[in-house]
Design an enzyme around this catalytic site. Structure first.
Site, short mmCIF file in Angstrom:
data_model
loop_
_atom_site.label_atom_id
_atom_site.label_comp_id
_atom_site.label_asym_id
_atom_site.label_seq_id
_atom_site.Cartn_x
_atom_site.Cartn_y
_atom_site.Cartn_z
N ARG A 1 1.13 -1.64 0.09
CA ARG A 1 -0.11 -0.01 -0.07
C ARG A 1 1.11 1.07 0.34
O ARG A 1 0.49 2.18 -0.68
CB ARG A 1 -0.74 -0.08 1.56
CG ARG A 1 -2.03 -1.64 1.57
CD ARG A 1 -2.73 -0.96 2.39
NE ARG A 1 -4.17 -1.81 2.24
CZ ARG A 1 -5.05 -1.45 3.72
NH1 ARG A 1 -4.67 -0.91 4.16
NH2 ARG A 1 -6.19 -2.57 3.22
N ASP B 1 -16.20 9.53 9.09
CA ASP B 1 -14.57 8.11 9.05
C ASP B 1 -13.71 9.39 8.84
O ASP B 1 -13.53 10.76 8.65
CB ASP B 1 -14.86 7.53 7.50
CG ASP B 1 -14.08 6.33 7.54
OD1 ASP B 1 -14.63 5.12 7.80
OD2 ASP B 1 -12.88 6.76 7.47
C1 LIG Z 1 -13.22 -1.83 7.65
S1 LIG Z 1 -14.37 -0.07 7.99
C2 LIG Z 1 -15.83 -0.58 8.32
C3 LIG Z 1 -17.52 -0.67 8.11
C4 LIG Z 1 -18.87 -0.05 8.43
N1 LIG Z 1 -18.84 0.52 9.91
C5 LIG Z 1 -18.61 -1.25 7.96
O1 LIG Z 1 -19.10 -2.13 9.16
O2 LIG Z 1 -19.21 -2.02 7.42
C6 LIG Z 1 -13.26 -0.10 8.56
C7 LIG Z 1 -13.26 2.29 8.94
O3 LIG Z 1 -12.96 2.41 10.19
C8 LIG Z 1 -12.29 4.04 9.74
N2 LIG Z 1 -11.11 4.74 10.81
C9 LIG Z 1 -10.30 3.58 11.23
N3 LIG Z 1 -10.14 4.25 12.27
C10 LIG Z 1 -10.41 5.36 12.31
C11 LIG Z 1 -10.34 6.33 13.39
N4 LIG Z 1 -9.81 7.01 14.26
N5 LIG Z 1 -11.76 7.06 13.03
C12 LIG Z 1 -12.50 7.21 12.45
N6 LIG Z 1 -12.21 6.43 11.37
C13 LIG Z 1 -11.24 4.97 11.28
C14 LIG Z 1 -11.64 3.32 8.66
O4 LIG Z 1 -10.85 4.45 7.46
C15 LIG Z 1 -12.85 2.08 7.51
O5 LIG Z 1 -13.17 3.76 6.64
#
Ligand SMILES: C[S@@+](CC[C@H](N)C(=O)[O-])C[C@H]1O[C@@H](n2cnc3c(N)ncnc32)[C@H](O)[C@@H]1O
Length: 266
Positions: free
Chosen positions: A32, A138
Site C-alpha cells: 500500500r 470516517d
Molecule cells: C472495515 S471499515 C467498517 C465499515 C462499516 N462500519 C462496516 O462495518 O461495514 C472500518 C472503517 O473505520 C475507519 N477508521 C479507522 N480508524 C478510524 C479512526 N481513528 N477514526 C475514524 N474512522 C476510523 C476506516 O477508515 C474504515 O473506513
C-alpha cells in the site's frame, strides 16, 4: 522496508488513527505504501517517513492514513442489526406524533452502512413525515468522497431483501445503484477521527460503530465505548461488529445479544 521503517509506520498510524499494525500485515503495508513512494518519486521508505516527520505536507499525512485503513463494507452487512433497528427503534418511532431520530454511523467507510440505515428508515416510516438524521463519519477522506457520491456497485446490492432493494435507483448503465432522494437526504457525511474530540453536542438514539475498533488497542476501545455510552440517549442502542464487544460489564450499557448494547435508563 527495514524493521525500523516498519516500527516508525506502526508508531505513526497508532498515534494518528489508533490503528495497531501487526507484524503479519507487513507485506500489505509494504504494497500500500509503495504506491505513495511511487506517487512522490521517492526511493525508500526511510525517505518517505522522514518527509512525513518534517511535517510540511499535511496532504501526504492524509494519504498515509488513507493508505493504511481497512475499508471493507457492504450494504446490509450483518443484516440482523438492521432488523433490530427496524423492530426496536423505527417501529416505536412510527407510533409517535412528531418522530425524531438521530443515528451515528461512526467509521462509515464508503457509505454502505449509513445507506442501509437510511433505506431501513425509509421502508419503516413509509410516507409518514419524520425528522430522521444520520451522521456518517470516517477519517479516510478517500472513502468519505466515495460515500458522499452515493453510488454502490449494483452487483453488491443483489442480495439485499426486495422490500429494501425496491427503493434503490439504478444508474443508466445499470452498474450502480443509489439511494432515492428521501433516503439520501437523511445522511450528512463528515470527516472525523474517533480519537479526537467530537464536535457533536446532541445525543444519539443509535450509534453504529462496527468493524472499526477491531484495529484499536484495548485502552483505546475502552475509552471509545465510554464515550459512545455517554453520547447515547437513555434506551438508545450501540451496534458493534460481530467480533467486537464492550469488553465485559459496563455501568451504562446492557447487552441485548448479537453485539447490540442498550444504554440503561436511569
Ligand atoms: C472495515 S471499515 C467498517 C465499515 C462499516 N462500519 C462496516 O462495518 O461495514 C472500518 C472503517 O473505520 C475507519 N477508521 C479507522 N480508524 C478510524 C479512526 N481513528 N477514526 C475514524 N474512522 C476510523 C476506516 O477508515 C474504515 O473506513
Amino acid at each position: 522496508m527495514t524493521d525500523r521503517d516498519f516500527a516508525r509506520i506502526a508508531e505513526r498510524i497508532a498515534r494518528m488513527a489508533g490503528i495497531v499494525l501487526e507484524e503479519h500485515k507487513r507485506q500489505m503495508i509494504h504494497s500500500r505504501l509503495s504506491r505513495r513512494l511511487r506517487a512522490l518519486g521517492m526511493g525508500s521508505f526511510t525517505a518517505y517517513l522522514d518527509h512525513l516527520d518534517a511535517g510540511r505536507d499535511p496532504a501526504e499525512l492524509q494519504e498515509f492514513v488513507n493508505s493504511l485503513t481497512t475499508n471493507l463494507t457492504s450494504l446490509y452487512r450483518e443484516a440482523h442489526h438492521f432488523a433490530h433497528l427496524e423492530k426496536h427503534v423505527l417501529a416505536p418511532l412510527s407510533q409517535q406524533t412528531a418522530p425524531r431520530l438521530r443515528i451515528w454511523s461512526a467509521g462509515c467507510s464508503s457509505g454502505e452502512e449509513p445507506a442501509s440505515i437510511a433505506l431501513t428508515a425509509l421502508e419503516a416510516m413509509g410516507n409518514a413525515p419524520a425528522d430522521i438524521r444520520i451522521l456518517a463519519t470516517d477519517l479516510d477522506t478517500g472513502m468519505l468522497a466515495r460515500a458522499a457520491a452515493g453510488q454502490y456497485p449494483a452487483d453488491r446490492a443483489a442480495d439485499i431483501p426486495q422490500r429494501f432493494a425496491r427503493h434503490l435507483v439504478r444508474s443508466e448503465c445499470r452498474r450502480f445503484v443509489s439511494l432515492p432522494p428521501a433516503a439520501q437526504g437523511m445522511i450528512a457525511y463528515r470527516c472525523l477521527n474517533l480519537l479526537e474530540p467530537w464536535p457533536m453536542t446532541g445525543r444519539f438514539d443509535a450509534v453504529f460503530c462496527r468493524n472499526v475498533m477491531i484495529y484499536f488497542s484495548q485502552p483505546t476501545k475502552a475509552a471509545l465505548i465510554d464515550r459512545f455510552a455517554a453520547l447515547l440517549t437513555p434506551g438508545g442502542y450501540l451496534y458493534l461488529g460481530h467480533s467486537e464487544s464492550i469488553l465485559g460489564q459496563h455501568g451504562d450499557l446492557e447487552a441485548c445479544g448479537e453485539t447490540v448494547y442498550r444504554r440503561r435508563t436511569p
